[in-house]
Design a protein around this motif. Sequence first.
Motif, PDB file in Angstrom:
ATOM      1  N   TRP A  34       0.598  -1.394  -0.006  1.00  0.00           N
ATOM      2  CA  TRP A  34       0.021  -0.138  -0.078  1.00  0.00           C
ATOM      3  C   TRP A  34       0.892   1.265  -0.124  1.00  0.00           C
ATOM      4  O   TRP A  34       1.968   1.333   0.711  1.00  0.00           O
ATOM      5  N   TYR A  35       0.317   2.085  -0.786  1.00  0.00           N
ATOM      6  CA  TYR A  35       1.236   3.655  -0.743  1.00  0.00           C
ATOM      7  C   TYR A  35       0.132   4.565  -0.683  1.00  0.00           C
ATOM      8  O   TYR A  35      -0.943   4.380  -1.018  1.00  0.00           O
ATOM      9  N   ARG A  36       0.614   5.727  -0.326  1.00  0.00           N
ATOM     10  CA  ARG A  36      -0.162   6.793  -0.406  1.00  0.00           C
ATOM     11  C   ARG A  36       0.451   7.924  -0.965  1.00  0.00           C
ATOM     12  O   ARG A  36       1.599   8.059  -1.040  1.00  0.00           O
ATOM     13  N   GLN A  37      -0.360   8.990  -1.927  1.00  0.00           N
ATOM     14  CA  GLN A  37       0.329   9.860  -2.763  1.00  0.00           C
ATOM     15  C   GLN A  37      -0.277  11.137  -1.935  1.00  0.00           C
ATOM     16  O   GLN A  37      -1.305  11.329  -2.216  1.00  0.00           O
ATOM     17  N   ASP A  38       0.710  12.318  -1.612  1.00  0.00           N
ATOM     18  CA  ASP A  38       0.541  13.280  -1.337  1.00  0.00           C
ATOM     19  C   ASP A  38       1.028  14.405  -2.246  1.00  0.00           C
ATOM     20  O   ASP A  38       2.312  14.183  -2.471  1.00  0.00           O
ATOM     21  N   PRO A  39       0.464  15.693  -2.566  1.00  0.00           N
ATOM     22  CA  PRO A  39       1.084  16.736  -3.271  1.00  0.00           C
ATOM     23  C   PRO A  39       2.415  16.961  -2.691  1.00  0.00           C
ATOM     24  O   PRO A  39       2.506  17.275  -1.343  1.00  0.00           O
ATOM     25  N   GLY A  40       3.620  17.234  -3.407  1.00  0.00           N
ATOM     26  CA  GLY A  40       4.833  17.515  -3.022  1.00  0.00           C
ATOM     27  C   GLY A  40       5.535  16.574  -2.234  1.00  0.00           C
ATOM     28  O   GLY A  40       6.822  16.506  -1.920  1.00  0.00           O
ATOM     29  N   LEU A  41       5.064  15.338  -1.881  1.00  0.00           N
ATOM     30  CA  LEU A  41       5.734  14.155  -1.287  1.00  0.00           C
ATOM     31  C   LEU A  41       5.883  13.063  -2.034  1.00  0.00           C
ATOM     32  O   LEU A  41       6.399  12.325  -1.581  1.00  0.00           O
ATOM     33  N   GLY A  42       4.767  12.901  -3.026  1.00  0.00           N
ATOM     34  CA  GLY A  42       5.133  11.953  -4.092  1.00  0.00           C
ATOM     35  C   GLY A  42       4.575  10.598  -3.184  1.00  0.00           C
ATOM     36  O   GLY A  42       3.440  10.910  -2.439  1.00  0.00           O
ATOM     37  N   LEU A  43       4.643   9.265  -3.606  1.00  0.00           N
ATOM     38  CA  LEU A  43       4.040   8.222  -3.375  1.00  0.00           C
ATOM     39  C   LEU A  43       5.182   7.616  -2.260  1.00  0.00           C
ATOM     40  O   LEU A  43       6.151   7.594  -2.507  1.00  0.00           O
ATOM     41  N   ARG A  44       4.424   7.288  -1.162  1.00  0.00           N
ATOM     42  CA  ARG A  44       5.178   6.493   0.035  1.00  0.00           C
ATOM     43  C   ARG A  44       4.637   5.236   0.621  1.00  0.00           C
ATOM     44  O   ARG A  44       3.481   5.302   0.634  1.00  0.00           O
TER      45      ARG A  44
END
Lengths: 112, 113
Positions: A34-44
């Motif tokens: 599972w990944y989360r994608q946030d603006p400016g942080l990319g996918l983690r």
Amino acid sequence: EAQVTQNPRYLITVTGKKLTVTCSQNMNHEYMSWYRQDPGLGLRQIYYSMNVEVTDKGDVPEGYKVSRKEKRNFPLILESPSPNQTSLYFCASSLGVADTQYFGPGTRLTVL
Amino acid sequence: KQEVTQIPAALSVPEGENLVLNCSFTDSAIYNLQWFRQDPGKGLTSLLLIQSSQREQTSGRLNASLDKSSGRSTLYIAASQPGDSATYLCAGASTGGGNKLTFGTGTQLKVEL
């Protein structure tokens, strides 16, 4: 058709209300993530699983739980969602540790 | 800790132009490097995967190269088309990190008529 599916695709909820995002793959892959994608942080990466009943933390596991009871399914559980978990979530799978990862269509979660 | 950087953050080119997207990574102990395409509001589509033992991979108009010693990968797109407009992401899978991909923040490409 070989694919990774996620449900729901869109979810708006309130703080503290437990939720589960499902992920399923039909390719008999060993690895799921599972990944989360946030603006400016990319996918983690949040969590990953190497096989049934084997899971481990990724970079941002706080506030999330996972389970892998069947090879094809890897649900993401938010027991007490908070607004900072508002994000776009992706499930991914691969045959082996160094193989191509295939991503699901994403789940857009908003926590109010 | 692996860090992946993509330059430029945005790129606009006229149709038909050949272009290169750049990706750099700090940890050369990688299994592979993967390039993805993401369309607005959509998931990630895998374009090319280069294993650590390989130098390049090709698929149609796309060619990706990998230089582990310098920590660089490039994605070459030949004869660009408006349908190539999307965000392109590179990601490295590091040894010792399970199957974790460390992503760059992407290059947003616009191909204009």
